[in-house]
Design a protein around this motif. Structure first.
Motif, short mmCIF file in Angstrom:
data_model
loop_
_atom_site.label_atom_id
_atom_site.label_comp_id
_atom_site.label_asym_id
_atom_site.label_seq_id
_atom_site.Cartn_x
_atom_site.Cartn_y
_atom_site.Cartn_z
N TYR A 71 -0.73 -1.32 1.29
CA TYR A 71 -1.08 -2.71 1.58
C TYR A 71 -0.20 -3.65 0.76
O TYR A 71 0.33 -4.64 1.28
CB TYR A 71 -2.56 -2.96 1.30
CG TYR A 71 -2.96 -4.40 1.44
CD1 TYR A 71 -3.14 -4.97 2.69
CD2 TYR A 71 -3.14 -5.20 0.31
CE1 TYR A 71 -3.50 -6.30 2.82
CE2 TYR A 71 -3.50 -6.53 0.43
CZ TYR A 71 -3.68 -7.08 1.69
OH TYR A 71 -4.03 -8.40 1.81
N ASP A 116 3.33 -3.68 2.15
CA ASP A 116 3.40 -4.42 3.42
C ASP A 116 3.33 -5.92 3.20
O ASP A 116 4.10 -6.69 3.78
CB ASP A 116 2.28 -3.97 4.36
CG ASP A 116 2.44 -2.53 4.82
OD1 ASP A 116 3.56 -1.98 4.71
OD2 ASP A 116 1.44 -1.95 5.29
N THR A 117 2.37 -6.37 2.37
CA THR A 117 2.20 -7.82 2.17
C THR A 117 3.33 -8.43 1.36
O THR A 117 3.62 -9.61 1.53
CB THR A 117 0.86 -8.13 1.48
OG1 THR A 117 0.80 -7.45 0.23
CG2 THR A 117 -0.32 -7.73 2.35
N ARG A 118 3.97 -7.67 0.50
CA ARG A 118 5.05 -8.19 -0.33
C ARG A 118 6.44 -7.91 0.23
O ARG A 118 7.44 -8.32 -0.34
CB ARG A 118 4.94 -7.60 -1.74
CG ARG A 118 3.73 -8.13 -2.47
CD ARG A 118 3.62 -7.49 -3.82
NE ARG A 118 2.62 -8.15 -4.64
CZ ARG A 118 1.37 -7.75 -4.76
NH1 ARG A 118 0.97 -6.68 -4.11
NH2 ARG A 118 0.52 -8.42 -5.51
#
Length: 125
Positions: free
Chosen positions: A51, A54-56
Protein backbone atom coordinates in the motif's frame (compact mmCIF):
# COMPACT_ATOMS: atom_id res chain seq x y z
CA UNK A 1 -28.67 -68.97 37.68
CA UNK A 2 -31.63 -68.58 35.44
CA UNK A 3 -31.48 -70.74 32.31
CA UNK A 4 -32.86 -67.90 30.24
CA UNK A 5 -29.77 -65.83 30.81
CA UNK A 6 -26.80 -67.03 28.89
CA UNK A 7 -23.37 -65.73 29.24
CA UNK A 8 -21.05 -65.17 26.38
CA UNK A 9 -17.55 -64.06 26.52
CA UNK A 10 -17.12 -60.61 25.14
CA UNK A 11 -14.14 -60.19 22.91
CA UNK A 12 -12.75 -56.74 22.99
CA UNK A 13 -10.85 -55.21 20.20
CA UNK A 14 -7.17 -54.96 20.80
CA UNK A 15 -6.16 -51.66 22.28
CA UNK A 16 -4.49 -49.43 19.78
CA UNK A 17 -0.81 -49.30 20.36
CA UNK A 18 0.95 -46.01 20.28
CA UNK A 19 3.46 -45.88 17.57
CA UNK A 20 6.66 -44.47 18.81
CA UNK A 21 7.63 -41.76 16.38
CA UNK A 22 11.29 -41.79 15.87
CA UNK A 23 12.52 -38.60 17.53
CA UNK A 24 15.36 -38.37 15.06
CA UNK A 25 12.96 -38.31 12.10
CA UNK A 26 10.90 -35.56 13.72
CA UNK A 27 13.97 -33.47 14.43
CA UNK A 28 15.28 -34.05 10.93
CA UNK A 29 12.03 -32.89 9.37
CA UNK A 30 11.98 -29.86 11.67
CA UNK A 31 15.54 -28.99 10.66
CA UNK A 32 14.71 -29.53 6.99
CA UNK A 33 11.69 -27.24 7.21
CA UNK A 34 13.63 -24.52 9.02
CA UNK A 35 16.44 -24.71 6.48
CA UNK A 36 13.99 -24.39 3.62
CA UNK A 37 12.37 -21.37 5.24
CA UNK A 38 15.75 -19.75 5.92
CA UNK A 39 17.06 -20.42 2.43
CA UNK A 40 13.99 -19.10 0.69
CA UNK A 41 15.24 -16.22 -1.43
CA UNK A 42 11.87 -14.72 -2.35
CA UNK A 43 11.35 -11.51 -0.42
CA UNK A 44 7.66 -11.03 0.36
CA UNK A 45 5.95 -7.65 0.61
CA UNK A 46 3.36 -7.14 3.35
CA UNK A 47 0.01 -5.58 2.44
CA UNK A 48 0.98 -2.47 4.38
CA UNK A 49 4.27 -2.12 2.50
CA UNK A 50 2.54 -2.70 -0.85
CA UNK A 51 0.00 0.00 0.00
CA UNK A 52 2.82 2.40 0.91
CA UNK A 53 4.65 1.65 -2.33
CA UNK A 54 1.50 2.17 -4.40
CA UNK A 55 0.46 5.43 -2.72
CA UNK A 56 3.98 6.90 -2.80
CA UNK A 57 4.81 5.74 -6.32
CA UNK A 58 7.83 3.73 -5.18
CA UNK A 59 8.94 1.06 -7.62
CA UNK A 60 12.10 -1.03 -7.87
CA UNK A 61 13.73 -2.39 -10.99
CA UNK A 62 14.20 -6.13 -11.23
CA UNK A 63 17.95 -5.76 -10.74
CA UNK A 64 17.51 -3.56 -7.66
CA UNK A 65 14.96 -5.99 -6.18
CA UNK A 66 17.32 -8.93 -6.69
CA UNK A 67 20.12 -6.98 -5.01
CA UNK A 68 17.84 -6.24 -2.04
CA UNK A 69 16.86 -9.92 -1.77
CA UNK A 70 20.49 -11.06 -1.83
CA UNK A 71 21.58 -8.56 0.81
CA UNK A 72 18.65 -9.48 3.08
CA UNK A 73 19.60 -13.14 2.69
CA UNK A 74 23.21 -12.33 3.64
CA UNK A 75 22.01 -10.33 6.64
CA UNK A 76 19.79 -13.24 7.77
CA UNK A 77 22.76 -15.62 7.56
CA UNK A 78 24.75 -13.20 9.75
CA UNK A 79 21.98 -13.24 12.37
CA UNK A 80 20.15 -10.01 11.55
CA UNK A 81 16.46 -10.22 12.44
CA UNK A 82 15.13 -6.80 11.46
CA UNK A 83 16.92 -4.60 8.98
CA UNK A 84 16.74 -1.13 7.51
CA UNK A 85 17.47 -1.25 3.79
CA UNK A 86 18.40 2.12 2.31
CA UNK A 87 18.41 2.57 -1.45
CA UNK A 88 18.89 5.70 -3.52
CA UNK A 89 15.13 6.35 -3.66
CA UNK A 90 13.60 4.59 -0.65
CA UNK A 91 14.07 3.09 2.79
CA UNK A 92 12.60 -0.31 3.61
CA UNK A 93 12.11 -1.92 7.00
CA UNK A 94 12.56 -5.65 6.43
CA UNK A 95 12.08 -8.61 8.73
CA UNK A 96 15.04 -10.71 7.62
CA UNK A 97 13.85 -13.48 9.90
CA UNK A 98 10.47 -13.71 8.12
CA UNK A 99 11.83 -12.55 4.75
CA UNK A 100 9.15 -9.85 4.55
CA UNK A 101 9.19 -6.14 3.74
CA UNK A 102 7.27 -4.50 6.59
CA UNK A 103 7.09 -0.90 5.37
CA UNK A 104 8.54 1.41 2.74
CA UNK A 105 9.28 5.14 2.87
CA UNK A 106 10.59 7.73 0.43
CA UNK A 107 14.11 8.90 1.18
CA UNK A 108 12.68 12.35 2.02
CA UNK A 109 10.29 10.83 4.57
CA UNK A 110 13.04 8.63 5.98
CA UNK A 111 15.25 11.64 6.78
CA UNK A 112 13.00 12.75 9.62
CA UNK A 113 12.20 9.29 11.03
CA UNK A 114 13.66 7.34 13.91
CA UNK A 115 13.90 3.60 13.26
CA UNK A 116 13.75 1.36 16.31
CA UNK A 117 14.14 -2.38 16.88
CA UNK A 118 16.54 -2.66 13.96
CA UNK A 119 19.67 -4.73 14.41
CA UNK A 120 21.12 -4.32 10.94
CA UNK A 121 21.37 -1.78 8.14
CA UNK A 122 21.88 -2.47 4.43
CA UNK A 123 22.98 0.29 2.06
CA UNK A 124 22.34 -0.29 -1.64
CA UNK A 125 23.26 2.26 -4.32
Amino acid sequence: MDSRISTQSIYSLPKPTRRNVNQQQTVSFHNFLNNEIRNSSVLKISKHAQYRMDTRGIDFSAEKWLAIQEKVKEARIKGVKDSLVITQDAALVVSAQNNTVITVLNRDEAKSQIFTNINGTILID
